[in-house]
Design an enzyme around this catalytic site. Structure first.
Site, PDB file in Angstrom:
ATOM      1  N   GLN A  83      -4.531  -5.232   6.930  1.00 38.07           N
ATOM      2  CA  GLN A  83      -5.542  -6.105   6.300  1.00 38.07           C
ATOM      3  C   GLN A  83      -5.549  -7.500   6.904  1.00 38.07           C
ATOM      4  OE1 GLN A  83      -7.839  -5.153   4.251  1.00 38.07           O
ATOM      5  NE2 GLN A  83      -7.075  -3.149   3.617  1.00 38.07           N
TER       6      GLN A  83
ATOM      7  N   ASP B  64       2.944  -4.861   8.248  1.00 34.83           N
ATOM      8  CA  ASP B  64       1.751  -4.042   8.077  1.00 34.83           C
ATOM      9  C   ASP B  64       0.554  -4.993   8.179  1.00 34.83           C
ATOM     10  OD1 ASP B  64      -0.451  -2.720   7.146  1.00 34.83           O
ATOM     11  OD2 ASP B  64       0.498  -1.897   5.346  1.00 34.83           O
TER      12      ASP B  64
ATOM     13  N   LYS C  84     -10.373  -0.530  10.455  1.00 33.37           N
ATOM     14  CA  LYS C  84     -10.521  -1.707   9.582  1.00 33.37           C
ATOM     15  C   LYS C  84     -10.815  -2.958  10.404  1.00 33.37           C
ATOM     16  CE  LYS C  84      -7.212   0.057   6.171  1.00 33.37           C
ATOM     17  NZ  LYS C  84      -8.000   0.403   4.993  1.00 33.37           N
TER      18      LYS C  84
ATOM     19  N   CYS D  14      -4.745   2.529  -3.712  1.00 29.06           N
ATOM     20  CA  CYS D  14      -3.518   3.044  -3.072  1.00 29.06           C
ATOM     21  C   CYS D  14      -2.357   2.077  -3.247  1.00 29.06           C
ATOM     22  CB  CYS D  14      -3.731   3.338  -1.586  1.00 29.06           C
ATOM     23  SG  CYS D  14      -4.922   4.609  -1.292  1.00 29.06           S
TER      24      CYS D  14
ATOM     25  N   HIS E 278       0.869  -1.179   0.000  1.00 28.30           N
ATOM     26  CA  HIS E 278       0.000   0.000   0.000  1.00 28.30           C
ATOM     27  C   HIS E 278       0.910   1.235   0.000  1.00 28.30           C
ATOM     28  CE1 HIS E 278      -2.813   2.933   1.829  1.00 28.30           C
ATOM     29  NE2 HIS E 278      -3.787   2.131   1.455  1.00 28.30           N
TER      30      HIS E 278
HETATM   31  N1  PLP Z   1      -1.717  -0.835   4.661  1.00 25.08           N
HETATM   32  C1  PLP Z   1      -2.628  -1.556   4.012  1.00 25.08           C
HETATM   33  C2  PLP Z   1      -2.292  -2.931   3.538  1.00 25.08           C
HETATM   34  C3  PLP Z   1      -3.897  -1.019   3.787  1.00 25.08           C
HETATM   35  O1  PLP Z   1      -4.823  -1.731   3.144  1.00 25.08           O
HETATM   36  C4  PLP Z   1      -4.185   0.285   4.252  1.00 25.08           C
HETATM   37  C5  PLP Z   1      -5.493   0.902   3.992  1.00 25.08           C
HETATM   38  O2  PLP Z   1      -6.221   0.527   3.110  1.00 25.08           O
HETATM   39  C6  PLP Z   1      -3.198   0.981   4.936  1.00 25.08           C
HETATM   40  C7  PLP Z   1      -1.975   0.401   5.115  1.00 25.08           C
HETATM   41  C8  PLP Z   1      -3.433   2.366   5.450  1.00 25.08           C
HETATM   42  O3  PLP Z   1      -4.359   2.355   6.487  1.00 25.08           O
HETATM   43  P1  PLP Z   1      -4.890   3.721   7.112  1.00 25.08           P
HETATM   44  O4  PLP Z   1      -5.385   4.553   5.972  1.00 25.08           O
HETATM   45  O5  PLP Z   1      -5.979   3.297   8.038  1.00 25.08           O
HETATM   46  O6  PLP Z   1      -3.752   4.351   7.832  1.00 25.08           O
END
Ligand code: PLP
Length: 403
Positions: free
Chosen positions: A201, A198, A224, A362, A121
């Site tokens: 998800q 990370d 999430k 993203c 992401h």
């Molecule tokens: N990392 C992953 C794999 C994501 O899917 C997302 C959001 O879709 C993020 C990071 C970023 O999360 P946030 O916007 O809640 O900080």
């Protein structure tokens, strides 16, 4: 799992959109909230609102107790050894920015390297790129196969004495791939390289034990995982957090301040400048207790059944291609239908009450790797049903017919 009961726990699921029952399949972007989480926010503002940590009065102490108890709930949820290892942030993005900034400042010099994967992401790409111009670190990108699996064999060839940290997603938000993070951590540690996971998800789908994983950092977003927005978690091993410099300065993160010399608070407060979201922490703890009570293994099993069923149903549709066919997948399906732009598909599904996400999610570098610009993404949560999968499949067929 008693889905009829579970769905009643989520008030928004009974609403209609464009005159049709809502079929919410945009859970990768954010999950809906159970009533207990919504009620907790109201309860906190109604009974326990006062700024934390610095008050001697009853309400401030009560709010502080709840905030710190919530930290312990998060600690238990991911099985961290100490509550000092749990830093509250605004979300995954802020947590990664914190580590990128503090870690690179302390441990990286010109030409040192950070390894990420090709399926990250933007929030696990751009914070490191910002550091490229500050500390001179370079990003190296672990390639993926056409199926959407990390080419693990490449990892050791990329590691060198310059590698300072490996930062990878547990589950891809586009492909659904569940990455072999245990193996990545094992390889990294054999070279004494720390690993950031990370878990944006994964934490809501897969039971996570940071001690068993032995990861050095792990980050996720509350929103999430059925919790409130604006709240997130950074787990870091105490030995690392102790060594890292603060990310932001301000109140709460200091031991003492003078114009000559300022000293910093102990963990985890050193990384929590300013008034924390003490309402959000309680609501997050409520969300984590809610999913723990359902059982992470039950959730995983149910969502896996949804994934299998949805994959079958969507695969029946002519000219529909699913992106992300890894052997080990979470409940995310990205697809494109020949001749139908994902944006049009998203809008026309919406008219039928079906909420999916369209676009690059993203993850523009991943899109480029796949040779496409965008996909339609259906992502499932614990409250989704096979009937909803049927509605999706029928909805997609209807759109295809229109074209
Ligand atoms: N990392 C992953 C794999 C994501 O899917 C997302 C959001 O879709 C993020 C990071 C970023 O999360 P946030 O916007 O809640 O900080």
């Amino acid at each position: 799992m008693d889905l009829t009961q579970i769905r009643k726990d989520f008030p928004i699921l009974s609403r209609q959109v464009h005159g049709k029952p809502l079929v919410y399949l945009d859970n990768g972007a954010t999950t809906q909230k159970p009533k207990c989480v919504i009620d907790k926010i109201t309860e906190m503002y109604t009974t326990t609102n006062a700024n934390v940590h610095r008050g001697v009065h009853f309400l401030s102490q009560a709010a502080t107790d709840k905030h710190e108890a919530s930290r312990r709930v998060v600690q238990q949820f991911i099985n961290a050894t100490s509550a000092n290892e749990i830093v509250f942030t605004r979300g995954t993005t802020e947590a990664i920015n914190l580590i990128a900034s503090s870690f690179c400042r302390e441990f990286c010099k010109e030409a040192d390297e950070i390894i990420i994967s090709a399926m990250e992401h933007h929030s696990n790409i751009v914070p490191w790129q910002l550091q490229e111009s500050i500390s001179g670190v370079k990003l190296r990108v672990l390639p993926i196969t056409d199926e959407g699996e990390i080419e693990l064999g490449q990892l050791e060839t990329m590691i060198s004495s310059r590698t300072k940290l490996i930062s990878v997603t547990h589950v891809s938000n586009v492909l659904g791939t569940i990455n072999p993070i245990e193996k990545i951590i094992e390889i990294a540690h054999s070279y004494n390289i720390p690993v950031l996971i990370d878990a944006a998800q994964s934490v809501q789908h897969i039971s996570i034990d940071v001690q068993k994983l032995d990861c050095d950092f792990l980050v996720f977003s509350s929103h999430k995982a059925y919790g409130p927005t604006g709240m997130g978690v950074l787990f870091g091993k105490e030995k690392w957090l102790e060594k890292l410099p603060p990310y932001q300065g301000g109140g709460e993160m200091i031991a003492s301040v003078s114009f000559e010399k300022t000293t910093f608070a102990n963990l985890p407060f050193k990384f929590e400048a300013g008034t924390p979201d003490y309402i959000g922490s309680s609501a997050l703890a409520t969300a984590l207790k809610y999913i723990s009570n359902l059982g992470m293994d039950n959730i995983l099993k149910h969502e896996h059944e949804l994934l299998t069923y949805a994959t079958e149903r969507l695969s029946e549709i002519d000219n529909l291609k699913i992106y992300g066919t890894a052997k080990n997948k979470s409940s995310v399906i990205s697809f494109v239908v020949d001749g139908v732009h994902p944006y049009d598909m998203g809008v026309l599904l919406d008219m039928q009450g079906i909420a999916v996400r369209t676009g690059h999610h993203c993850a523009e570098p991943l899109m480029r790797r796949l040779g496409i610009e965008s996909t339609v993404r259906a992502s499932f949560a614990l409250y989704n049903t096979k009937d909803e999968v049927d509605v999706l499949a029928k909805g997609v067929k209807r759109v295809v017919k229109m074209f």
